[in-house]
Structure formats: structure tokens, C-alpha cells
Motif scaffolding. Structure first.
Motif, PDB file in Angstrom:
ATOM      1  N   VAL A 163       0.847  -1.184   0.000  1.00 31.87           N
ATOM      2  CA  VAL A 163       0.000   0.000   0.000  1.00 31.87           C
ATOM      3  C   VAL A 163       0.889   1.242   0.000  1.00 31.87           C
ATOM      4  O   VAL A 163       1.789   1.368   0.842  1.00 31.87           O
ATOM      5  N   SER A 189       2.376   4.802   0.813  1.00 36.19           N
ATOM      6  CA  SER A 189       2.309   5.620   2.022  1.00 36.19           C
ATOM      7  C   SER A 189       2.557   7.076   1.655  1.00 36.19           C
ATOM      8  O   SER A 189       3.017   7.392   0.573  1.00 36.19           O
ATOM      9  N   SER A 197     -12.774  -0.523   5.426  1.00 38.04           N
ATOM     10  CA  SER A 197     -11.647  -1.441   5.419  1.00 38.04           C
ATOM     11  C   SER A 197     -10.392  -0.681   5.045  1.00 38.04           C
ATOM     12  O   SER A 197     -10.448   0.417   4.495  1.00 38.04           O
ATOM     13  N   ASP A 198      -9.241  -1.262   5.346  1.00 38.80           N
ATOM     14  CA  ASP A 198      -7.975  -0.657   4.966  1.00 38.80           C
ATOM     15  C   ASP A 198      -7.571  -1.120   3.574  1.00 38.80           C
ATOM     16  O   ASP A 198      -7.915  -2.226   3.147  1.00 38.80           O
ATOM     17  N   PRO A 199      -6.806  -0.295   2.835  1.00 38.36           N
ATOM     18  CA  PRO A 199      -6.308  -0.716   1.532  1.00 38.36           C
ATOM     19  C   PRO A 199      -5.478  -1.987   1.645  1.00 38.36           C
ATOM     20  O   PRO A 199      -4.841  -2.245   2.670  1.00 38.36           O
ATOM     21  N   THR A 200      -5.497  -2.785   0.583  1.00 38.84           N
ATOM     22  CA  THR A 200      -4.774  -4.054   0.583  1.00 38.84           C
ATOM     23  C   THR A 200      -3.559  -4.056  -0.334  1.00 38.84           C
ATOM     24  O   THR A 200      -2.778  -4.995  -0.320  1.00 38.84           O
ATOM     25  N   PRO A 242      -3.467   3.799  -3.409  1.00 36.91           N
ATOM     26  CA  PRO A 242      -3.937   2.728  -2.524  1.00 36.91           C
ATOM     27  C   PRO A 242      -5.169   2.043  -3.111  1.00 36.91           C
ATOM     28  O   PRO A 242      -6.057   2.698  -3.667  1.00 36.91           O
ATOM     29  N   LEU A 263      -8.388  -0.768  -2.682  1.00 36.11           N
ATOM     30  CA  LEU A 263      -9.297  -1.439  -1.761  1.00 36.11           C
ATOM     31  C   LEU A 263     -10.330  -2.209  -2.568  1.00 36.11           C
ATOM     32  O   LEU A 263     -10.895  -1.690  -3.527  1.00 36.11           O
ATOM     33  N   GLN A 309      -7.269  10.327   1.815  1.00 34.38           N
ATOM     34  CA  GLN A 309      -7.422   9.628   3.091  1.00 34.38           C
ATOM     35  C   GLN A 309      -8.294  10.414   4.056  1.00 34.38           C
ATOM     36  O   GLN A 309      -9.001   9.843   4.878  1.00 34.38           O
ATOM     37  N   PRO A 352     -11.984  10.361   3.396  1.00 36.33           N
ATOM     38  CA  PRO A 352     -11.763   9.139   2.624  1.00 36.33           C
ATOM     39  C   PRO A 352     -12.610   9.121   1.355  1.00 36.33           C
ATOM     40  O   PRO A 352     -13.832   9.044   1.409  1.00 36.33           O
TER      41      PRO A 352
END
Length: 329
Positions: A50, A52, A122-125, A132, A134, A151, A154
Motif C-alpha cells: 500500500v 504511504s 476497510s484498509d487498503p490491501t 492505494p 481497496l 485519506q 476518505p
């Protein structure tokens, strides 16, 4: 007018993502009917780690995305490999479009794109084209694939796919790749008329002094998609400012006409429950049928002791500050 909003049922996008956190199982594309040539990542994984840090790509700023024609993104260059388009793409709202495609085996692939969906839940994978990624699989035939570009708040570009002929997540991932690339390559824009709300920032539309009086201080401004904004301290009361296309408001549901000044008339309507809710809506730019450009100010206060009368008075006060700040034709 620029709007092509259809009265056909919309292909639901964005907000349905809330709480849907199950990933997709990787399915061999050889079992699918559609003729994609490559799959660049296992479904659900994205490409690598992911990303950053802040997302600064100008192609994904809200001001850049507001005027992008979403139906142009579902052109042959993006979805041509899926099969044959069975009908013209159609808008469900500004920034959202859907199209149906027939794959090589005659199965229907429903493809929708939403440029301002909320990927919360949910968080990005992984990553997709440097953003990012998802993925949420609703069931065996429906998948949401999101490239996150903000982010806080979101927000992301979401492709929703409905497909009974193979893995919808594989279709969604590769389609989203093409959409992201198209957004970086000078995408087609709406033909925006003078005075349109399409490119207006709802978060910048309300007067700071009026908000301080109504809410008791200077609130935070949170974009809720491309054309809506919530103004609050994180708790009630909350002011929401929204721009959209639709039919003109009227008094058939119990609303009353109010004067916003400068010749602008609006419909004020309290909520249908006992809670302190009220909406003030008016036509900013007239159009045909459901293509009128509308501005709406909503006020919500679910605290004990809050009243509908107060809600309507405060919504009206904010609306009077918003109307003169909107674009002029």
C-alpha cells in the motif's frame, strides 16, 4: 444543459462499500467468458504494498474530478476488451455512470464508475497505478474496486462490476486500471454552462460568520464526495451543503416557499420524523425535466431538546448565505 441523468434505477456505488470487507478469491480467468489478455495482480491484492504518504497527483484533486464526464470513461478504450456494449452509458448522478456489456459468451457485465465514492469500512490491501487499492466483494457476482485518492476525507474512484460469467473482481480490477490511466490522460470533460454548480466547491459556499452563529463556532469542513460537504464539530448539529441535478422542489410534501433574497425562492421542508431536521432547496440553474441544477442546505440536530423550528430557522439562515456566493450565469 450538460446533464444526462437517467430516471432508470442507478447502479449503486460508493456508500454501499461501508462495512463490506470481504476480499475476493482469485479465480482463473480462463474460466471467464470475457476476453481480457492479462491480469496484473491476484484479485484482492493490488500491485505490491500500500503506498504511504500524501497523495498529491493533481489528476485526483476534487476540483479536477468534478468536471470529468464519467460516461466518457466507460468508452471503448476502457471497456472494449470486456465485450460489446449493449446500450449507451448513462448517468445516475454527477460523477457516476454505468454501462452494460455483453461478453463473448453472451453474459452481461454491469460496469459502473463513481468518481467520488467513499471507501470507508476497510484498509487498503495494495496498490493500483500508484494509488492505494481497496477491494470488497459483495457476493459471487458483485465486486467493488476502489483507487483511493484521499485519506481525509476518505474518497476514491470506484468501479463496481456485476458479472455471472466469471470473477467480477478480476473484471473490476483491470477496468479500474484503465479508468485511473484515463483520468491521468486528459479525460473528457462536461460542457459546463456559465453559472453551473458542477465545478463549485460546496465546502467553500457557506459564510464563516453565519456558520459560527448557527453552529456556535468555526466548524470543520468535510467533503462528502465531489458535490457535497458536511460542516460540523464532528457531532451534532451538522450543516450539509449539496449540489446536484434533479426536478425542481415543490410544496407537495409539506414544504413552504421561502425567500433567500436577490429574487431567489426556495422550498423549506422539515424532516418527516420528530427529530430536528430541515432542508432548504432551490433551483440555481434551470434545465429541462430532471436536469435542473439544485442547491440544498440541510440541518440536522439529534440532541435532546433540539426542535424542528430551530432546525428550519438555522437551515434558512445558512441557505441565505450560500445563495449569493454561488456561480453567476
Amino acid at each position: 444543459m450538460l446533464n444526462r441523468v437517467s430516471r432508470r434505477p442507478a447502479f449503486v456505488l460508493g456508500i454501499v462499500l461501508l462495512g463490506l470487507v470481504s476480499g475476493c478469491a482469485g479465480e482463473d480467468l480462463s474460466r471467464s467468458n470475457y476476453q481480457r489478455t492479462t491480469v496484473t495482480a491476484e484479485a484482492g491484492s493490488g500491485q505490491g504494498e500500500v503506498p504511504s504518504g500524501p497523495i498529491t497527483d493533481p489528476a485526483f484533486g476534487l476540483s479536477a474530478l468534478r468536471s470529468v464526464d464519467p460516461c466518457a470513461l466507460l468508452s471503448g478504450d476502457v471497456i472494449g476488451d470486456l465485450g460489446t456494449v449493449s446500450d449507451e452509458p448513462y448517468e445516475s448522478e454527477w460523477g457516476s455512470c454505468r454501462v452494460d456489456v455483453q461478453d463473448a459468451g453472451g453474459k452481461t457485465i454491469e460496469v459502473g464508475v463513481d468518481l467520488g465514492g467513499s471507501p470507508m469500512g476497510s484498509d487498503p490491501t495494495g496498490a493500483i497505478e500508484g494509488l492505494p487499492f481497496l477491494e470488497n466483494k459483495l457476493d459471487d457476482t458483485t465486486c467493488y474496486s476502489t483507487a483511493i485518492y484521499s485519506q481525509q476525507p476518505p474518497l476514491g474512484v470506484t468501479v463496481q462490476t456485476g458479472y455471472e460469467g466469471g470473477n467480477p473482481c478480476d473484471v473490476g480490477y483491470t477496468t479500474l486500471q484503465q479508468v485511473v490511466r484515463a483520468l491521468r490522460a486528459e479525460p473528457a470533460k462536461y460542457d459546463v454552462p456559465a453559472g453551473s454548480l458542477l465545478e463549485a466547491d460546496p465546502c467553500a459556499s457557506a459564510d464563516e460568520g453565519v456558520l459560527a452563529q448557527v453552529l456556535g463556532g468555526s466548524p470543520s469542513r468535510m467533503a462528502m464526495g465531489l458535490h457535497a460537504c458536511d460542516l460540523s464539530f464532528g457531532t451534532d448539529p451538522t450543516i450539509s451543503v449539496r449540489f446536484r441535478a434533479g426536478y425542481p422542489p415543490d410544496t407537495s410534501d409539506g414544504g413552504t416557499e421561502v425567500d433567500l433574497g436577490g429574487g431567489v425562492k426556495a422550498i423549506q421542508e422539515p424532516g418527516s420524523t420528530d427529530t430536528a431536521e430541515c432542508s432548504v432547496e432551490w433551483v440555481h440553474l434551470p434545465g429541462e425535466d430532471d436536469a435542473n441544477e439544485l442547491a440544498t442546505v440541510d440541518y440536522y440536530d439529534y440532541n435532546d431538546g433540539a426542535s424542528k423550528d430551530d432546525a428550519c430557522a438555522r437551515a434558512l439562515e445558512v441557505a441565505k448565505s450560500v445563495a449569493p456566493k454561488l456561480p453567476k450565469a
